[in-house]
Design an enzyme around this catalytic site. Sequence first.
Site, short mmCIF file in Angstrom:
data_model
loop_
_atom_site.label_atom_id
_atom_site.label_comp_id
_atom_site.label_asym_id
_atom_site.label_seq_id
_atom_site.Cartn_x
_atom_site.Cartn_y
_atom_site.Cartn_z
N LYS A 1 74.30 43.49 64.91
CA LYS A 1 75.22 44.02 63.90
C LYS A 1 76.43 44.70 64.58
O LYS A 1 77.55 44.61 64.09
CB LYS A 1 74.50 45.03 62.97
CG LYS A 1 73.48 44.38 62.05
CD LYS A 1 74.15 43.65 60.94
CE LYS A 1 73.37 42.78 60.01
NZ LYS A 1 72.02 42.39 60.21
N LYS B 1 71.37 34.64 54.67
CA LYS B 1 71.99 34.86 53.36
C LYS B 1 73.51 34.87 53.45
O LYS B 1 74.19 34.41 52.56
CB LYS B 1 71.53 36.19 52.78
CG LYS B 1 70.20 36.12 52.11
CD LYS B 1 69.97 37.34 51.25
CE LYS B 1 68.61 37.93 51.52
NZ LYS B 1 68.58 39.04 52.45
N LYS C 1 69.12 30.58 62.64
CA LYS C 1 68.23 30.53 61.48
C LYS C 1 69.03 30.49 60.19
O LYS C 1 70.21 30.85 60.19
CB LYS C 1 67.28 31.73 61.49
CG LYS C 1 67.98 33.07 61.36
CD LYS C 1 66.99 34.21 61.52
CE LYS C 1 67.64 35.56 61.55
NZ LYS C 1 68.09 36.14 60.29
P1 TYM Z 1 66.01 40.04 54.66
O1 TYM Z 1 66.61 40.39 53.36
O2 TYM Z 1 66.93 39.69 55.78
O3 TYM Z 1 65.00 38.84 54.51
C1 TYM Z 1 63.95 38.87 53.56
C2 TYM Z 1 62.73 38.17 54.09
O4 TYM Z 1 63.03 36.81 54.44
C3 TYM Z 1 62.66 36.55 55.78
N1 TYM Z 1 63.61 35.59 56.38
C4 TYM Z 1 63.26 34.48 57.03
N2 TYM Z 1 62.05 33.96 57.30
C5 TYM Z 1 62.02 32.78 57.96
N3 TYM Z 1 63.15 32.08 58.34
C6 TYM Z 1 64.37 32.58 58.09
N4 TYM Z 1 65.45 31.87 58.42
C7 TYM Z 1 64.47 33.83 57.41
N5 TYM Z 1 65.51 34.60 57.00
C8 TYM Z 1 64.96 35.68 56.38
C9 TYM Z 1 62.70 37.90 56.49
O5 TYM Z 1 61.90 37.91 57.64
C10 TYM Z 1 62.21 38.81 55.39
O6 TYM Z 1 60.80 38.81 55.35
N6 TYM Z 1 64.73 44.39 56.76
C11 TYM Z 1 64.32 43.41 55.77
C12 TYM Z 1 64.20 43.97 54.37
C13 TYM Z 1 63.25 45.12 54.23
C14 TYM Z 1 61.83 45.08 54.41
C15 TYM Z 1 61.38 46.40 54.14
C16 TYM Z 1 60.94 44.06 54.76
C17 TYM Z 1 63.59 46.40 53.89
N7 TYM Z 1 62.47 47.17 53.83
C18 TYM Z 1 60.01 46.73 54.20
C19 TYM Z 1 59.59 44.41 54.85
C20 TYM Z 1 59.16 45.71 54.57
C21 TYM Z 1 65.38 42.33 55.72
O7 TYM Z 1 66.50 42.53 56.08
O8 TYM Z 1 64.99 41.18 55.13
#
Ligand code: TYM
Length: 332
Positions: free
Chosen positions: A113, A198, A195
């Site tokens: 970031k 979003k 990967k």
């Molecule tokens: P975020 O919003 O980036 O992504 C949400 C979930 O999707 C998974 N993910 C992927 N899995 C496989 N391949 C990909 N290309 C891919 N892109 C995203 C992420 O691993 C995630 O599970 N920090 C977290 C959000 C969060 C969170 C939490 C997660 C906030 N508090 C507490 C677990 C527990 C995040 O940015 O996810």
Amino acid sequence: MEKEIVMSGIRPTGYLHLGNYFGAVRNYVRMQEAYSCFFMVADLHSLTTHPDTRELKTNVQRVLAENIACGLDPEKATLYCQSHVFETSELYLYLNMLAYKGELEKTVTFKEKVRQHPENVNAGLLTYPVLQTADIILHRASYVPVGKDQEQHLEMARNFANRFNHRYGDVFPEPKAFNFGEELVKVPSLDGTGKMSKSENQNATLYLNDSDDQIRNKLKKAKTDSGPTEPGTPKPDYIENLFSLMSLVSDESTVQHFETAYNDCTIRYGDMKKQLGEDMVKFISPIREKAEVIQHDQAYLKQIMEMGAEKARKSARETMQIVREVMGLNYF
Ligand code: TYM
């Protein structure tokens, strides 16, 4: 027997994509029967990179709608919005005193970031994994269904939880990243350069909101080459990616057909991508259509959010009472 506790979250920073589905939401749906589940929309986390809140309400509602469209049942799992549970911020504050600048600066997502947005290196970004830990341990969760990219955050969550337990008393279980005993999933982008995501790399990411034509076109443009010329040639990454996507959404016999064609060097990637396009449309279009209907039902979404907030707050209040007690903050 009490059900084991599960917690996870998704940031409302854009449309959900296949990575979110196969890395996270698919497991949410599979876990909602057997576990006590807390799944939330991480709107506070999104403020670390997206401080403009004008679109936030729509984005929060969309993530909720997409989760439900994928099969999550708000009656079974607690589905809520992070900012509705104020206890999260309190626990985040306490945990911040147990998190060290050096370890936070070494976090891979933080360094990424900083590289992407050198003009906005805020303290929230630095302490992002601390807030994530608060989300998880606030419900004293043991399992956290996430994709591969979250592995380091989960390792940090375990460290922070253990540090709290050592200093103040055994309150929190060690939270573990979860994928039914298998490796955590990483869904690669279609151009083979990283990967699915979003907000970056949008032409190489398949969104649950993509139209049928967008899906077909993105797959048509996915990176390939002229094909193997000798049997036994290992697959380059970008071809392996197409096969992995196919194994996620196509029949086994279809995957087998193209595997055989690859092995005897008769494969035509144009045909493979066309087939994958059709199978992907069959997979994504029902989710997109359901999500659209739900997203327009404001009354339903409000009711879901209120119900979720109430259940999440109850669990959070119970934990925070114990936390304040073991920390010695109960002065009267
Ligand atoms: P975020 O919003 O980036 O992504 C949400 C979930 O999707 C998974 N993910 C992927 N899995 C496989 N391949 C990909 N290309 C891919 N892109 C995203 C992420 O691993 C995630 O599970 N920090 C977290 C959000 C969060 C969170 C939490 C997660 C906030 N508090 C507490 C677990 C527990 C995040 O940015 O996810």
